[in-house]
Scaffold this motif. Sequence first.
Motif, mmCIF file in Angstrom:
data_model
loop_
_atom_site.group_PDB
_atom_site.id
_atom_site.type_symbol
_atom_site.label_atom_id
_atom_site.label_comp_id
_atom_site.label_asym_id
_atom_site.label_seq_id
_atom_site.Cartn_x
_atom_site.Cartn_y
_atom_site.Cartn_z
ATOM 1 N N ARG A 162 26.485 -81.266 69.602
ATOM 2 C CA ARG A 162 24.976 -81.438 69.510
ATOM 3 C C ARG A 162 24.496 -79.853 70.391
ATOM 4 O O ARG A 162 24.410 -79.520 71.194
ATOM 5 C CB ARG A 162 24.516 -83.008 71.265
ATOM 6 N N THR A 163 22.815 -80.140 69.583
ATOM 7 C CA THR A 163 22.310 -78.899 70.206
ATOM 8 C C THR A 163 20.988 -80.063 71.095
ATOM 9 O O THR A 163 20.608 -80.427 70.616
ATOM 10 C CB THR A 163 21.599 -78.050 68.940
ATOM 11 N N ARG A 164 20.283 -78.780 72.365
ATOM 12 C CA ARG A 164 19.500 -78.566 72.795
ATOM 13 C C ARG A 164 18.802 -78.191 72.862
ATOM 14 O O ARG A 164 18.653 -77.000 73.000
ATOM 15 C CB ARG A 164 19.534 -79.834 74.406
ATOM 16 N N MET A 165 17.932 -78.023 71.225
ATOM 17 C CA MET A 165 16.853 -77.070 70.839
ATOM 18 C C MET A 165 15.958 -76.809 71.707
ATOM 19 O O MET A 165 14.660 -78.152 71.182
ATOM 20 C CB MET A 165 16.820 -76.416 69.483
ATOM 21 N N PHE A 166 15.232 -75.916 72.223
ATOM 22 C CA PHE A 166 13.637 -75.434 72.687
ATOM 23 C C PHE A 166 13.012 -74.787 71.823
ATOM 24 O O PHE A 166 13.044 -74.856 70.154
ATOM 25 C CB PHE A 166 14.175 -74.316 74.197
ATOM 26 N N THR A 167 11.624 -74.925 72.537
ATOM 27 C CA THR A 167 10.618 -74.921 70.858
ATOM 28 C C THR A 167 10.780 -73.518 70.316
ATOM 29 O O THR A 167 11.430 -72.843 69.647
ATOM 30 C CB THR A 167 9.140 -74.596 71.675
ATOM 31 N N HIS A 168 10.775 -74.796 68.459
ATOM 32 C CA HIS A 168 11.150 -73.004 67.415
ATOM 33 C C HIS A 168 9.789 -73.748 66.853
ATOM 34 O O HIS A 168 9.288 -74.820 66.516
ATOM 35 C CB HIS A 168 12.168 -73.440 67.255
ATOM 36 N N THR A 169 9.839 -72.894 65.856
ATOM 37 C CA THR A 169 8.314 -72.527 65.268
ATOM 38 C C THR A 169 8.539 -71.454 63.789
ATOM 39 O O THR A 169 8.954 -70.535 63.774
ATOM 40 C CB THR A 169 6.998 -72.774 66.100
ATOM 41 N N GLY A 170 7.527 -71.563 63.347
ATOM 42 C CA GLY A 170 6.859 -70.499 62.266
ATOM 43 C C GLY A 170 6.144 -71.389 60.877
ATOM 44 O O GLY A 170 6.274 -72.561 60.865
ATOM 45 N N PRO A 171 6.581 -70.646 59.819
ATOM 46 C CA PRO A 171 5.782 -70.719 58.210
ATOM 47 C C PRO A 171 6.309 -72.565 57.983
ATOM 48 O O PRO A 171 8.098 -73.110 58.688
ATOM 49 C CB PRO A 171 6.458 -70.275 57.476
ATOM 50 N N ARG A 172 5.312 -73.611 57.788
ATOM 51 C CA ARG A 172 5.869 -74.954 57.849
ATOM 52 C C ARG A 172 6.133 -76.544 58.907
ATOM 53 O O ARG A 172 6.334 -77.342 59.059
ATOM 54 C CB ARG A 172 6.834 -75.200 56.724
ATOM 55 N N ARG A 173 5.731 -75.231 59.426
ATOM 56 C CA ARG A 173 5.695 -76.347 60.766
ATOM 57 C C ARG A 173 4.135 -77.194 60.881
ATOM 58 O O ARG A 173 3.274 -77.116 60.488
ATOM 59 C CB ARG A 173 5.340 -75.285 61.928
ATOM 60 N N GLY A 174 4.534 -78.940 61.253
ATOM 61 C CA GLY A 174 3.691 -80.080 61.181
ATOM 62 C C GLY A 174 2.641 -79.628 62.154
ATOM 63 O O GLY A 174 2.839 -78.585 63.323
ATOM 64 N N ASP A 175 1.195 -79.533 61.732
ATOM 65 C CA ASP A 175 0.057 -79.579 62.601
ATOM 66 C C ASP A 175 -0.616 -80.423 63.576
ATOM 67 O O ASP A 175 -1.430 -80.083 64.168
ATOM 68 C CB ASP A 175 -0.617 -78.330 61.284
ATOM 69 N N VAL A 176 0.733 -80.919 63.769
ATOM 70 C CA VAL A 176 0.640 -81.846 65.181
ATOM 71 C C VAL A 176 1.261 -81.091 65.983
ATOM 72 O O VAL A 176 1.529 -81.135 67.908
ATOM 73 C CB VAL A 176 1.280 -83.330 64.969
ATOM 74 N N PHE A 177 1.743 -79.951 66.202
ATOM 75 C CA PHE A 177 2.714 -79.561 66.868
ATOM 76 C C PHE A 177 1.251 -77.845 67.790
ATOM 77 O O PHE A 177 1.143 -77.414 66.619
ATOM 78 C CB PHE A 177 3.647 -78.977 66.999
#
Length: 315
Positions: A162-177
């Motif tokens: 299991r991973t508990r990933m913190f905020t990750h973003t970049g190109p192709r990120r959904g624009d609700v975030f």
Amino acid sequence: MVGSHLADYILTNHSNVEVHGLIRWRSPRENILHIENKVILHNGDLHDLNSLINVVNVVRPDRVFHLAGQSYVMDSFNQPAETLSLNIIGTVNLLDSIRYFELDPLIHICSSSEVYGQVSEDELPITETVALRPASPYAVSKVGEDMVAYQYFVSYGLRTIRTRMFTHTGPRRGDVFSESAFARQIAEIEAGVHHDGVLKVGNLESMRTYADVRDAVRAYWLLLEKCVPGEVYNIGGDQSISVGKMLDILKGLSTKSINHDVCLTLLRPSDVTLQIPDVRKFKNMTGWEPEIPLEQTLEDLLAYHRKKIATMVCF
């Protein structure tokens, strides 16, 4: 977003690996158009155990990256039952389809830093042993998904990690975030297609630790290479700033002067405001370090939205 970047990473760095992906008939494919002829796509749905059994029977995977689910926190307040069902029961269906054929793949289950909820300052940075205090239906669903993965390891010997990933973003990120919503609005303002020229924002005080999605998928590959089944690992970037400071960086990248205004509909009924991870456990196991600075991530995200807006305007 993440699945497409993971496929990119595997195809580029592990050319001997055969990559399969799960889609629904209505799934958008713009993120994989450039690699659609290099991956093998299968129709299926996490809600439908029979469809997963059919896919698993065909693929017989050596490694499974489970990244699918309902991931929008705000929408989970409006659709709590659907969020819980898809993220928890969908994970059960996936694991049962693997168990049905008595397969033994390594399985990455993507939980979330949202499971920690609102922590106190004396609990920072957040380790994997911090109490789980989910503050949204989405976070509750990720606690369930996390625990289901652990239970299937304990009860059935499935090699879940299991991973508990913190905020990750970049190109192709959904624009609700938030960061992607900001970047999209800036691109619209620059192109003259934003309805009033004022950027709409929610809570700018929340503290977030940002990682680039391209660093995140590299971490996910290393997870199944080097980490221990049954364990859980925090993964996150090394740049912790407020959402407001992140917005300032984006505005500084714009070709125009940008004003913003708080929109009440973007404020969550309950929010998580201190997301600062301790990722030593994962780094000690893998040697992973984030490589892409936040400024570059945001510049690439803005460029992605500028290109999308330009294509729409031309069309």
